[in-house]
Scaffold this motif. Sequence first.
Motif, PDB file in Angstrom:
ATOM      1  N   ASP A   1       4.847  -5.373  -0.240  1.00  0.00           N
ATOM      2  CA  ASP A   1       4.185  -4.781   0.927  1.00  0.00           C
ATOM      3  C   ASP A   1       4.726  -5.362   2.225  1.00  0.00           C
ATOM      4  O   ASP A   1       4.917  -4.640   3.213  1.00  0.00           O
ATOM      5  CB  ASP A   1       2.675  -5.021   0.855  1.00  0.00           C
ATOM      6  CG  ASP A   1       1.968  -4.034  -0.068  1.00  0.00           C
ATOM      7  OD1 ASP A   1       2.622  -3.072  -0.527  1.00  0.00           O
ATOM      8  OD2 ASP A   1       0.770  -4.228  -0.328  1.00  0.00           O
ATOM      9  N   GLN A   2       4.984  -6.653   2.217  1.00  0.00           N
ATOM     10  CA  GLN A   2       5.532  -7.287   3.417  1.00  0.00           C
ATOM     11  C   GLN A   2       6.917  -6.738   3.739  1.00  0.00           C
ATOM     12  O   GLN A   2       7.248  -6.496   4.911  1.00  0.00           O
ATOM     13  CB  GLN A   2       5.587  -8.800   3.223  1.00  0.00           C
ATOM     14  CG  GLN A   2       6.045  -9.565   4.460  1.00  0.00           C
ATOM     15  CD  GLN A   2       5.987 -11.066   4.256  1.00  0.00           C
ATOM     16  OE1 GLN A   2       5.304 -11.566   3.369  1.00  0.00           O
ATOM     17  NE2 GLN A   2       6.721 -11.801   5.079  1.00  0.00           N
ATOM     18  N   LEU A   3       7.744  -6.524   2.716  1.00  0.00           N
ATOM     19  CA  LEU A   3       9.085  -5.993   2.938  1.00  0.00           C
ATOM     20  C   LEU A   3       9.045  -4.540   3.418  1.00  0.00           C
ATOM     21  O   LEU A   3       9.850  -4.136   4.260  1.00  0.00           O
ATOM     22  CB  LEU A   3       9.905  -6.077   1.651  1.00  0.00           C
ATOM     23  CG  LEU A   3      10.230  -7.475   1.119  1.00  0.00           C
ATOM     24  CD1 LEU A   3      10.930  -7.371  -0.232  1.00  0.00           C
ATOM     25  CD2 LEU A   3      11.089  -8.263   2.104  1.00  0.00           C
ATOM     26  N   LEU A   4       8.121  -3.767   2.882  1.00  0.00           N
ATOM     27  CA  LEU A   4       8.039  -2.350   3.221  1.00  0.00           C
ATOM     28  C   LEU A   4       7.458  -2.111   4.611  1.00  0.00           C
ATOM     29  O   LEU A   4       7.792  -1.127   5.272  1.00  0.00           O
ATOM     30  CB  LEU A   4       7.188  -1.610   2.181  1.00  0.00           C
ATOM     31  CG  LEU A   4       7.808  -1.418   0.801  1.00  0.00           C
ATOM     32  CD1 LEU A   4       6.746  -0.972  -0.198  1.00  0.00           C
ATOM     33  CD2 LEU A   4       8.943  -0.408   0.855  1.00  0.00           C
ATOM     34  N   GLY A   5       6.585  -2.986   5.059  1.00  0.00           N
ATOM     35  CA  GLY A   5       5.915  -2.733   6.333  1.00  0.00           C
ATOM     36  C   GLY A   5       4.835  -1.676   6.160  1.00  0.00           C
ATOM     37  O   GLY A   5       4.317  -1.449   5.074  1.00  0.00           O
TER      38      GLY A   5
ATOM     39  N   PRO B   1      15.057  -3.574   2.872  1.00  0.00           N
ATOM     40  CA  PRO B   1      15.727  -4.792   3.360  1.00  0.00           C
ATOM     41  C   PRO B   1      15.081  -6.060   2.812  1.00  0.00           C
ATOM     42  O   PRO B   1      13.864  -6.225   2.848  1.00  0.00           O
ATOM     43  CB  PRO B   1      15.564  -4.683   4.884  1.00  0.00           C
ATOM     44  CG  PRO B   1      15.493  -3.211   5.147  1.00  0.00           C
ATOM     45  CD  PRO B   1      14.709  -2.663   3.980  1.00  0.00           C
ATOM     46  N   GLY B   2      15.920  -6.944   2.298  1.00  0.00           N
ATOM     47  CA  GLY B   2      15.444  -8.232   1.784  1.00  0.00           C
ATOM     48  C   GLY B   2      14.971  -8.213   0.353  1.00  0.00           C
ATOM     49  O   GLY B   2      14.594  -9.261  -0.191  1.00  0.00           O
ATOM     50  N   LEU B   3      14.992  -7.069  -0.324  1.00  0.00           N
ATOM     51  CA  LEU B   3      14.420  -6.969  -1.665  1.00  0.00           C
ATOM     52  C   LEU B   3      15.037  -7.961  -2.636  1.00  0.00           C
ATOM     53  O   LEU B   3      14.333  -8.600  -3.423  1.00  0.00           O
ATOM     54  CB  LEU B   3      14.590  -5.543  -2.196  1.00  0.00           C
ATOM     55  CG  LEU B   3      14.144  -5.304  -3.638  1.00  0.00           C
ATOM     56  CD1 LEU B   3      12.647  -5.545  -3.789  1.00  0.00           C
ATOM     57  CD2 LEU B   3      14.513  -3.895  -4.105  1.00  0.00           C
ATOM     58  N   LEU B   4      16.381  -8.119  -2.611  1.00  0.00           N
ATOM     59  CA  LEU B   4      17.045  -8.932  -3.624  1.00  0.00           C
ATOM     60  C   LEU B   4      16.767 -10.423  -3.486  1.00  0.00           C
ATOM     61  O   LEU B   4      17.134 -11.209  -4.368  1.00  0.00           O
ATOM     62  CB  LEU B   4      18.556  -8.681  -3.598  1.00  0.00           C
ATOM     63  CG  LEU B   4      18.995  -7.271  -4.015  1.00  0.00           C
ATOM     64  CD1 LEU B   4      20.517  -7.158  -4.019  1.00  0.00           C
ATOM     65  CD2 LEU B   4      18.441  -6.894  -5.370  1.00  0.00           C
ATOM     66  N   GLN B   5      16.117 -10.820  -2.429  1.00  0.00           N
ATOM     67  CA  GLN B   5      15.641 -12.202  -2.371  1.00  0.00           C
ATOM     68  C   GLN B   5      14.559 -12.441  -3.429  1.00  0.00           C
ATOM     69  O   GLN B   5      14.397 -13.561  -3.918  1.00  0.00           O
ATOM     70  CB  GLN B   5      15.072 -12.512  -0.978  1.00  0.00           C
ATOM     71  CG  GLN B   5      16.101 -12.575   0.133  1.00  0.00           C
ATOM     72  CD  GLN B   5      17.040 -13.750  -0.032  1.00  0.00           C
ATOM     73  OE1 GLN B   5      16.620 -14.872  -0.313  1.00  0.00           O
ATOM     74  NE2 GLN B   5      18.330 -13.499   0.126  1.00  0.00           N
ATOM     75  N   PHE B   6      13.816 -11.385  -3.758  1.00  0.00           N
ATOM     76  CA  PHE B   6      12.613 -11.559  -4.582  1.00  0.00           C
ATOM     77  C   PHE B   6      12.646 -10.809  -5.912  1.00  0.00           C
ATOM     78  O   PHE B   6      12.030 -11.244  -6.880  1.00  0.00           O
ATOM     79  CB  PHE B   6      11.393 -11.112  -3.772  1.00  0.00           C
ATOM     80  CG  PHE B   6      11.307 -11.767  -2.428  1.00  0.00           C
ATOM     81  CD1 PHE B   6      10.857 -13.076  -2.313  1.00  0.00           C
ATOM     82  CD2 PHE B   6      11.721 -11.105  -1.282  1.00  0.00           C
ATOM     83  CE1 PHE B   6      10.805 -13.705  -1.071  1.00  0.00           C
ATOM     84  CE2 PHE B   6      11.658 -11.715  -0.039  1.00  0.00           C
ATOM     85  CZ  PHE B   6      11.211 -13.032   0.072  1.00  0.00           C
ATOM     86  N   GLY B   7      13.316  -9.670  -5.967  1.00  0.00           N
ATOM     87  CA  GLY B   7      13.349  -8.876  -7.182  1.00  0.00           C
ATOM     88  C   GLY B   7      14.225  -7.664  -6.971  1.00  0.00           C
ATOM     89  O   GLY B   7      15.002  -7.589  -6.014  1.00  0.00           O
ATOM     90  N   ASP B   8      14.077  -6.719  -7.873  1.00  0.00           N
ATOM     91  CA  ASP B   8      14.908  -5.514  -7.828  1.00  0.00           C
ATOM     92  C   ASP B   8      14.083  -4.383  -8.425  1.00  0.00           C
ATOM     93  O   ASP B   8      12.860  -4.506  -8.598  1.00  0.00           O
ATOM     94  CB  ASP B   8      16.213  -5.755  -8.597  1.00  0.00           C
ATOM     95  CG  ASP B   8      17.367  -4.846  -8.154  1.00  0.00           C
ATOM     96  OD1 ASP B   8      17.099  -3.693  -7.797  1.00  0.00           O
ATOM     97  OD2 ASP B   8      18.528  -5.292  -8.192  1.00  0.00           O
TER      98      ASP B   8
END
Length: 361
Positions: A62-66, A279-286
């Motif tokens: 949710d944080q990544l999606l805004g 944006p930034g997804l691959l820091q945490f998962g896929d």
Amino acid sequence: MRVHRRGLLEALLLAGWCPTRAQDVNRHIRSLAGNAPLQMTFKGSTAGECRAWQRRFRAQLDQLLGDYRPPMRWEVSEGDSREFSDHTRTSLRLAAEGLADLPLYLLAPRGDWLGKRPALVALHGHGPFGHDAVAGIDGTPERAQNIRDANYDFGRQLARKGYVVVVPCMTPFGVRLDAREEYGGSDPCAVTFVRMQLLGRNLMSENLRDVLWSLEFLAQQPGVDGSRIGCVGLSYGGRMTMLAAAVEPRIRVAAISGALNVMQERIDGRYSCGAQVIPGLLQFGDVPEIAGLIAPRPAVWEVGDRDRLMVKKWIPEAWERIERPYRALRAEDRLVMDSFDGGHRWNGALAEPVLASVLRP
């Protein structure tokens, strides 16, 4: 001054030029992707561990999606309506302050039905005709061929089977695609992604909002049972079906076709669609981690044996990661892979029985 070719090459090498330097940036990015942190992959084995992981990863996603939530209020304007022997098709437009209008089709079955009907959100992928294909608009040879190639009118097919189906048009496709010159000869998905980023918005999140907006509209229809709604999609529509089901528990079942990719693999290819980037997804998962948020609800993944848009060597590991939350929640039987003989197309052979078992028991 005349410089011999060998002398020029020696001068460039002394200055630090390297013949492979032009490839260094892409090679470096691919190396980063192959070794992406993926800090929040699920490694537990119990139901409690899985639910705790789902809460944490969902909060991070949710944080990544805004902001992707649909509006609370909107106006509906009706366009053309067509009646067929087995269903009706109505063109609609949803309008809310501060948002671009959302075009969609509402397909309603004809015939008697006891009580309110089950319903589906049906999502299109890339292609020249946007949501028209899913709704079964086949009035020209080109449109008819497009539907035949991908079995693309699955929205119409499912309406004929008794579901009320809403088919939204996502950005930038179909009627929401500007004239090609607006994009300077570049891919509209990439250009739209960049332009939205400059405004602090993300294209995939915008489309997620529109998918959920369509679901809200569908659930409010007087003939629809709001407790029996599923989501289906092909290609980009499959990707958006996965994402919508991951964040919206009212989607009781998902059928995801032609979308078993991971973003790590996409970076390694020649092109990654801007409409599919978080944006930034691959820091945490896929993709497998997003798919894990659907568990324990039923999900069917369609994988064509000859689908060239899915890189087969990545599928076993991705599938194992999708399976982990289902195993932990003792729901392995609710996760289905339909590996069929075909290309990049909707199949439906296993998806339709699963949809019926959940939404039409």
